[in-house]
Design a protein around this motif. Sequence first.
Motif, mmCIF file in Angstrom:
data_model
loop_
_atom_site.group_PDB
_atom_site.id
_atom_site.type_symbol
_atom_site.label_atom_id
_atom_site.label_comp_id
_atom_site.label_asym_id
_atom_site.label_seq_id
_atom_site.Cartn_x
_atom_site.Cartn_y
_atom_site.Cartn_z
ATOM 1 N N LEU A 201 0.828 -1.213 0.000
ATOM 2 C CA LEU A 201 0.000 0.000 0.000
ATOM 3 C C LEU A 201 0.858 1.258 0.000
ATOM 4 N N GLY A 202 1.972 1.196 0.730
ATOM 5 C CA GLY A 202 2.881 2.349 0.747
ATOM 6 C C GLY A 202 3.484 2.617 -0.615
ATOM 7 N N ILE A 203 3.892 1.536 -1.296
ATOM 8 C CA ILE A 203 4.479 1.689 -2.634
ATOM 9 C C ILE A 203 3.462 2.273 -3.608
ATOM 10 N N VAL A 204 2.231 1.736 -3.559
ATOM 11 C CA VAL A 204 1.180 2.228 -4.463
ATOM 12 C C VAL A 204 0.871 3.694 -4.157
ATOM 13 N N GLY A 205 0.729 4.013 -2.874
ATOM 14 C CA GLY A 205 0.382 5.392 -2.503
ATOM 15 C C GLY A 205 1.453 6.385 -2.910
ATOM 16 N N THR A 206 2.713 6.068 -2.610
ATOM 17 C CA THR A 206 3.784 7.006 -2.949
ATOM 18 C C THR A 206 3.983 7.109 -4.455
ATOM 19 N N THR A 207 3.772 5.977 -5.175
ATOM 20 C CA THR A 207 3.920 6.018 -6.639
ATOM 21 C C THR A 207 2.846 6.893 -7.270
#
Length: 278
Positions: A27-33
Motif C-alpha cells: 500500500l505504501g508503494i502504491v500510494g507514494t507512486t
Amino acid sequence: MATDTGRAAERDRGFFERLNDRTFRRLGIVGTTVFALGVAAFIAYILFVRVDYALLVNIVYPQFTFAFLRVIGIVVVSSVLSVIAGVLVGLARVSKTRVTSSIAKSYIEFFRGTPLLFQLFVIYLGIPQLWPPGQFPIQGFNYYAAVIGLTLNHAAYVGEALRGGIESIPDGQMEASRSLGLSYIQSMREVILPQAWRNSLAAIGNDQVILVKDTSLLTVLAIPELLSAFRQINSATFDAWTPIVLVAIAYLMITVPLGKVIRTLEDRADPATHGGDD
C-alpha cells in the motif's frame, strides 16, 4: 468446522488488524507512486504548457539574479550571527545563575512567541521613531533591520536547540570533568559543548533552512528579494507561473546545498560514521 470458524473470525477482525507488513508495504508503494506520478504530471504540465521561456530568459537577469544575490548575502550574515548569538543564548539558558537563566528564558519566549513579521515591523518602523523626525542617522536601514530581525529571531531557536543538546548530556560527564581539575568553562568547552553541538545539529540546521525561507517576509521592508521580483513581473506581464518557477528554483538553489552541508556536518560529528571519540 474449525476452518469455517477461523474464516469467520478473520472476517470479524478490523481492517488494521488484518493488515500485515507485506500488505502495508505494498500500500505504501502504491500510494507514494501515485503521489509521485501526480506531482510529476503537474510539474510537466506547468513546465511545458504554462511557462513562457522567452519571458523566463528575459527576467533571469538582472531582476532575479540581483534578488537572488541579495537574499544570499542576507542569509549568510544572518545565519552566522544567529548561530553565534544562539550559542550564547543556549549557554545562558543552562546557567546555574537564576538571573542569567531567567533573562535567557524570557528572550527565547518572546522571540518564539511573537511572529517574525511583528518583530521586523518593531525594528524597522519602531527604532527610527526613537529619534526626532528626519534625524535617524542610518541610511538603508531596511537591510540592517532584516539582518537584526532574522538574527534575533533565529538565535532564540538555536539557543533552545543547544539547551536541549546540553541537557541531553549526562550530569556525570560534567562531574567527571570537574573531578579531573577542569574549570566549569573548560568542561563546557572541551567536553559538554562538542557533544551538545552534535546532538542539536539537526535542529539547528533545520532552523537555518527556515531562516532562508523567512527572507520572503523581507518584502515588507521594501527589500527587493525574490518574492518582490515575482510580484513586479506578475503585475507587469500577468504571468504567474514563469516567475514562480524561477522563485522555486532560486530557493532550492540555497536550501538543497545547505541541507547537504548540514548532513555532511552531522556525519562528520557522528563518531559512529567518522571514527571520532565521545
